[in-house]
Design a protein around this motif. Structure first.
Motif, mmCIF file in Angstrom:
data_model
loop_
_atom_site.group_PDB
_atom_site.id
_atom_site.type_symbol
_atom_site.label_atom_id
_atom_site.label_comp_id
_atom_site.label_asym_id
_atom_site.label_seq_id
_atom_site.Cartn_x
_atom_site.Cartn_y
_atom_site.Cartn_z
ATOM 1 N N ILE A 101 0.981 -1.221 0.055
ATOM 2 C CA ILE A 101 0.118 -0.008 0.274
ATOM 3 C C ILE A 101 0.766 1.287 0.144
ATOM 4 O O ILE A 101 1.909 1.299 0.624
ATOM 5 C CB ILE A 101 -1.007 0.174 1.393
ATOM 6 N N LEU A 102 0.598 2.256 -0.806
ATOM 7 C CA LEU A 102 1.466 3.253 -1.111
ATOM 8 C C LEU A 102 1.056 4.331 -0.081
ATOM 9 O O LEU A 102 -0.099 4.603 0.080
ATOM 10 C CB LEU A 102 1.142 3.857 -2.442
ATOM 11 N N GLN A 103 2.074 4.840 0.556
ATOM 12 C CA GLN A 103 1.946 6.019 1.792
ATOM 13 C C GLN A 103 2.685 7.329 1.068
ATOM 14 O O GLN A 103 3.573 7.204 0.428
ATOM 15 C CB GLN A 103 2.367 5.540 3.142
ATOM 16 N N ASP A 104 2.192 8.469 1.557
ATOM 17 C CA ASP A 104 2.936 9.628 1.542
ATOM 18 C C ASP A 104 2.963 10.398 2.911
ATOM 19 O O ASP A 104 2.466 9.755 3.977
ATOM 20 C CB ASP A 104 2.363 10.612 0.495
ATOM 21 N N GLU A 105 3.414 11.595 2.969
ATOM 22 C CA GLU A 105 3.514 12.207 4.216
ATOM 23 C C GLU A 105 2.030 12.386 5.022
ATOM 24 O O GLU A 105 2.097 12.614 6.247
ATOM 25 C CB GLU A 105 3.978 13.399 4.230
ATOM 26 N N ASN A 106 0.974 12.175 4.156
ATOM 27 C CA ASN A 106 -0.317 12.390 4.867
ATOM 28 C C ASN A 106 -1.050 11.099 5.126
ATOM 29 O O ASN A 106 -2.136 10.934 5.237
ATOM 30 C CB ASN A 106 -1.050 13.280 4.001
ATOM 31 N N GLY A 107 -0.080 10.020 5.067
ATOM 32 C CA GLY A 107 -0.941 8.667 5.185
ATOM 33 C C GLY A 107 -1.202 7.758 3.813
ATOM 34 O O GLY A 107 -0.404 8.118 2.842
ATOM 35 N N ARG A 108 -2.042 7.046 4.001
ATOM 36 C CA ARG A 108 -2.410 6.007 2.818
ATOM 37 C C ARG A 108 -3.098 6.692 1.564
ATOM 38 O O ARG A 108 -3.801 7.642 1.883
ATOM 39 C CB ARG A 108 -3.029 4.943 3.558
ATOM 40 N N ILE A 109 -2.418 6.460 0.531
ATOM 41 C CA ILE A 109 -3.036 6.996 -0.728
ATOM 42 C C ILE A 109 -4.137 5.965 -1.300
ATOM 43 O O ILE A 109 -4.115 4.843 -1.411
ATOM 44 C CB ILE A 109 -2.031 6.976 -1.865
ATOM 45 N N SER A 110 -5.202 6.615 -1.110
ATOM 46 C CA SER A 110 -6.512 5.794 -1.506
ATOM 47 C C SER A 110 -7.662 6.762 -1.953
ATOM 48 O O SER A 110 -7.766 7.846 -1.878
ATOM 49 C CB SER A 110 -7.196 5.412 0.103
#
Length: 299
Positions: free
Chosen positions: A141-150
């Protein structure tokens, strides 16, 4: 549709085709000995099981060109109904993925759940495919600085009219299309003719308000600066088309019955109730000037 030969398959709803989905699609396309395929359920299982209205970031006809541009050759929409909802996860993998879809490679996100009461997961697929020549590829699951990309994060950004950050996750501007239908003609009377667009009621639209937007005419692909007015989405009847109005800035073009695509760029203001036509007219003039400034900045 005819399934050709063997497939490399990705399963999921792929709504919005955001960065996380793109990682999974890359994994599907890498297996190029097999036909790169995406399998999705239609309608969304929650619509059938819980009578929930699921508004889509992409309708199937919008998804196809996007998938093709990423190297996918076929989109298989698995018709979801009560019978399918009762199918055990093992049967789903064997009957649908391995037999019908001839999957030689299966790519899924790490949190993938499926089958009766969502009892199947990646362990189930692993167990069934381990003695076959079908590969299982698990995509983190891809994450960035704001959490999970969804997809739900994209929806929340659009709901808050944050088109800038939605575009960053989607890797493309958010847009919707519709045919121009007859309106009440009030805009025309006060010198600001608007095109009333009939948008498919299943399409997710940003939060209500007045926006600076680009409007493209499908026929000749020409883009125009415009002011868009977005009313409430009809929650009562999801199949009722949503009301979207666009005013093309300083352009007088006959648009009736034409298909337009709108890309909102930035919200100018919220909806206001006006006391009279003069007030409305003054406000629209200000909206037009604001939209011009915004769109000139984004060209």
């Amino acid at each position: 549709s005819e399934i050709k030969n063997t497939t490399s398959i990705g399963i999921g709803s792929f709504d919005g085709l955001h960065e996380g989905h793109r990682k999974l699609i890359e994994s599907v396309v890498k297996e190029n000995k097999h036909s790169p395929t995406i399998a999705s359920f239609w309608p969304h299982p929650r619509e059938i099981l819980y009578k929930e209205t699921r508004l889509r970031l992409d309708l199937p006809e919008e998804k196809l060109p996007l998938l093709e541009s990423l190297g996918i050759e076929q989109l298989v929409l698995i018709p979801f109904d009560i019978t399918l909802s009762k199918m055990g996860p093992e049967d789903f993998v064997k009957n649908i993925l391995l037999d019908q879809l001839q999957a030689k490679s299966i790519s899924v996100g790490a949190n993938f759940k499926f089958g009766y009461k969502r009892t199947g997961d990646i362990k189930t697929i692993k167990k069934i495919t381990q003695d076959t020549d079908t590969k299982l590829k698990i995509v983190p699951i891809l994450q960035d600085e704001n959490g999970r990309i969804s997809s739900s994060r994209v929806r929340a950004l659009l709901q808050n009219s944050d088109l800038y950050n939605a575009e960053k996750i989607l890797k493309r501007p958010y847009s919707f299309s519709g045919k121009v239908v007859r309106g009440k003609g009030i805009g025309k009377e006060i010198g600001f003719p608007t095109a009333n667009l009939e948008i498919d009621g299943r399409k997710f639209l940003p939060g209500e308000g007045v926006y600076a937007a680009w409007t493209t005419c499908k026929k000749n692909n020409e883009s125009f600066q415009s002011v868009m007015n977005l009313g409430p989405q009809p929650t009562i009847n999801p199949l009722a088309p949503s009301a979207v109005e666009v005013h093309l800035i300083d352009k007088d073009i006959y648009l009736y019955n034409k298909k337009l695509t709108v890309k909102p760029v930035k919200k100018i203001r919220s909806q206001i109730k006006f006391e009279n036509i003069e007030e409305l007219s003054r406000q629209i003039y200000q909206d037009k000037e604001a939209a011009k400034r915004i769109l000139n900045e984004f060209t």
